[in-house]
Design a protein around this motif. Structure first.
Motif, short mmCIF file in Angstrom:
data_model
loop_
_atom_site.label_atom_id
_atom_site.label_comp_id
_atom_site.label_asym_id
_atom_site.label_seq_id
_atom_site.Cartn_x
_atom_site.Cartn_y
_atom_site.Cartn_z
N GLY A 93 0.79 -1.22 0.00
CA GLY A 93 0.00 0.00 0.00
C GLY A 93 0.82 1.27 0.00
N THR A 94 2.13 1.15 -0.22
CA THR A 94 3.00 2.33 -0.21
C THR A 94 2.73 3.24 -1.41
N TRP A 95 2.45 2.65 -2.57
CA TRP A 95 2.21 3.46 -3.77
C TRP A 95 0.84 4.13 -3.71
N SER A 96 0.77 5.39 -4.13
CA SER A 96 -0.52 6.03 -4.33
C SER A 96 -1.17 5.44 -5.58
N PRO A 97 -2.48 5.44 -5.68
CA PRO A 97 -3.14 4.84 -6.84
C PRO A 97 -2.76 5.46 -8.17
N ASP A 98 -2.30 6.73 -8.18
CA ASP A 98 -1.88 7.34 -9.43
C ASP A 98 -0.39 7.16 -9.71
N SER A 99 0.31 6.40 -8.85
CA SER A 99 1.73 6.06 -9.02
C SER A 99 2.67 7.26 -8.93
N ARG A 100 2.23 8.36 -8.36
CA ARG A 100 3.10 9.52 -8.25
C ARG A 100 3.81 9.60 -6.90
N TYR A 101 3.17 9.10 -5.85
CA TYR A 101 3.70 9.26 -4.50
C TYR A 101 3.98 7.92 -3.83
N LEU A 102 4.96 7.94 -2.91
CA LEU A 102 5.25 6.79 -2.06
C LEU A 102 5.02 7.21 -0.61
N LEU A 103 4.11 6.54 0.05
CA LEU A 103 3.78 6.83 1.44
C LEU A 103 4.65 5.96 2.33
N ILE A 104 5.44 6.58 3.20
CA ILE A 104 6.48 5.85 3.92
C ILE A 104 6.56 6.28 5.39
N ASP A 105 7.19 5.42 6.18
CA ASP A 105 7.58 5.78 7.55
C ASP A 105 9.02 6.29 7.49
N ILE A 106 9.26 7.40 8.17
CA ILE A 106 10.56 8.08 8.13
C ILE A 106 11.16 8.08 9.52
N GLN A 107 12.34 7.53 9.67
CA GLN A 107 12.99 7.53 10.97
C GLN A 107 14.12 8.54 11.01
N THR A 108 13.99 9.50 11.91
CA THR A 108 15.09 10.43 12.22
C THR A 108 15.42 10.17 13.68
N GLU A 109 15.10 11.11 14.56
CA GLU A 109 15.23 10.83 15.99
C GLU A 109 13.99 10.10 16.50
N LYS A 110 12.94 10.12 15.74
CA LYS A 110 11.71 9.39 16.04
C LYS A 110 11.12 8.92 14.72
N LEU A 111 9.89 8.43 14.75
CA LEU A 111 9.26 7.90 13.55
C LEU A 111 8.10 8.79 13.14
N ASP A 112 8.09 9.22 11.88
CA ASP A 112 7.02 10.03 11.32
C ASP A 112 6.52 9.42 10.03
N ILE A 113 5.40 9.95 9.54
CA ILE A 113 4.82 9.52 8.28
C ILE A 113 4.97 10.64 7.26
N GLY A 114 5.32 10.29 6.04
CA GLY A 114 5.42 11.28 4.98
C GLY A 114 5.27 10.62 3.63
N PHE A 115 5.23 11.45 2.58
CA PHE A 115 5.23 10.86 1.26
C PHE A 115 6.20 11.59 0.35
N VAL A 116 6.77 10.82 -0.57
CA VAL A 116 7.76 11.32 -1.51
C VAL A 116 7.13 11.42 -2.89
N ASP A 117 7.33 12.56 -3.52
CA ASP A 117 6.89 12.77 -4.90
C ASP A 117 7.97 12.21 -5.82
N ILE A 118 7.67 11.15 -6.58
CA ILE A 118 8.72 10.51 -7.38
C ILE A 118 9.14 11.37 -8.57
N THR A 119 8.35 12.38 -8.93
CA THR A 119 8.73 13.23 -10.06
C THR A 119 9.86 14.18 -9.72
#
Length: 278
Positions: A230-256
């Motif tokens: 379920g990481t890919w958005s249905p339009d295949s433009r974004y990847l929804l991910i868990d991001i670990q820095t000093e803690k854990l957050d949610i974000g998405f990356v624009d592949i373009t």
């Protein structure tokens, strides 16, 4: 057509499979003293594949009708333990990462995949076996199956073509933890790196199914990226991910353009991911 969701319900050691519709009506489809979990609908909604420990505590793959009837093991060979089940987009095939129990040891422990089985839905026949495979994802047209091939710490992404029966290698990496085909069929996303209790350092990549245009999309300053189904958005433009820095957050990356947009950025540890698209 009534829209329903399937999920694991009940207590941890005796979980069951439940179904709920959008009006709040709930049905329990399984009833036994062992754990049933990880239900997955067939694309036509007529069946569910799931995992169960009902026989002797070992985790095996099962299937049943949408009303809970005809609960049967996917594999007649009781020594084949399973990790999850992936339906092909047309619903005609099941890809099942599995392992074979040895001398009863793994019958008392969690199954870790060591091979991948391709099973025909109608006949239940195993039509292909992929040794040393630990995960799988289908192309959107259902004609190809990408999987993770493992030998020690060396991993390869490989693609099996159902039409000609040929397999090709896409890329070799160290420590491959996730693989998913984009909905438009143009990309494979994968996460590579170390994922251990004392060291977490993983990176996010995309690559063309022919092995071209590999790109590292790991955001700057991020120690680790976690991803799953379920990481890919249905339009295949974004990847929804868990991001670990000093803690854990949610974000998405624009592949373009590789830009990161954080969804959470607070003092809490936020994780998990699932898209809804209207």
């Amino acid at each position: 057509m009534v829209q329903k969701l399937a999920y694991t319900c009940g207590y941890l050691r005796s979980a069951e499979i439940c179904v709920r519709d959008l009006e709040g009506h709930r049905w329990r489809l399984t009833r036994n003293d062992w754990e049933d979990s990880q239900p997955r609908w067939s694309p036509d909604g007529r069946e569910l594949a799931f995992l169960s420990r009902r026989d002797d505590g070992a985790q095996r793959a099962y299937r049943m009708k949408a009303d809970g009837s005809q609960q049967l093991r996917i594999f007649s060979d009781s020594s084949i333990l399973s990790a999850h089940v992936v339906w092909s987009p047309d619903g005609q095939w099941l890809a099942v990462p599995s392992e074979v129990a040895d001398e009863g040891f793994r019958l008392r422990h969690r199954a870790y995949p060591v091979r991948l089985y391709l099973v025909h839905r109608q006949t239940g026949q195993i039509v292909r076996e992929f040794p040393d495979a630990i995960g799988a994802t289908w192309s959107p047209d259902g004609q190809e199956l990408a999987y993770i091939y493992r030998q020690g710490e060396d991993y390869e992404v490989r693609i099996y073509n159902l039409r000609d029966g040929k397999t090709r290698r896409v890329v070799s990496v160290r420590n491959l933890w996730y693989l998913e085909w984009s909905p438009d069929g143009r990309w494979l996303a994968f996460v590579s790196g170390k994922l251990q209790p004392n060291e977490v350092n993983t990176r996010l990549f995309i690559i063309r199914p022919d092995g071209g245009e590999q790109r590292d999309l790991t955001p700057a300053g991020v120690l680790a990226v976690l991803a799953g189904p379920g990481t890919w958005s249905p339009d295949s433009r974004y990847l929804l991910i868990d991001i670990q820095t000093e803690k854990l957050d949610i974000g998405f990356v624009d592949i373009t353009n590789g830009n990161l947009i954080k969804i959470t950025d607070d003092e809490y540890y936020d994780g998990a991911r699932s898209w809804v698209w209207k």
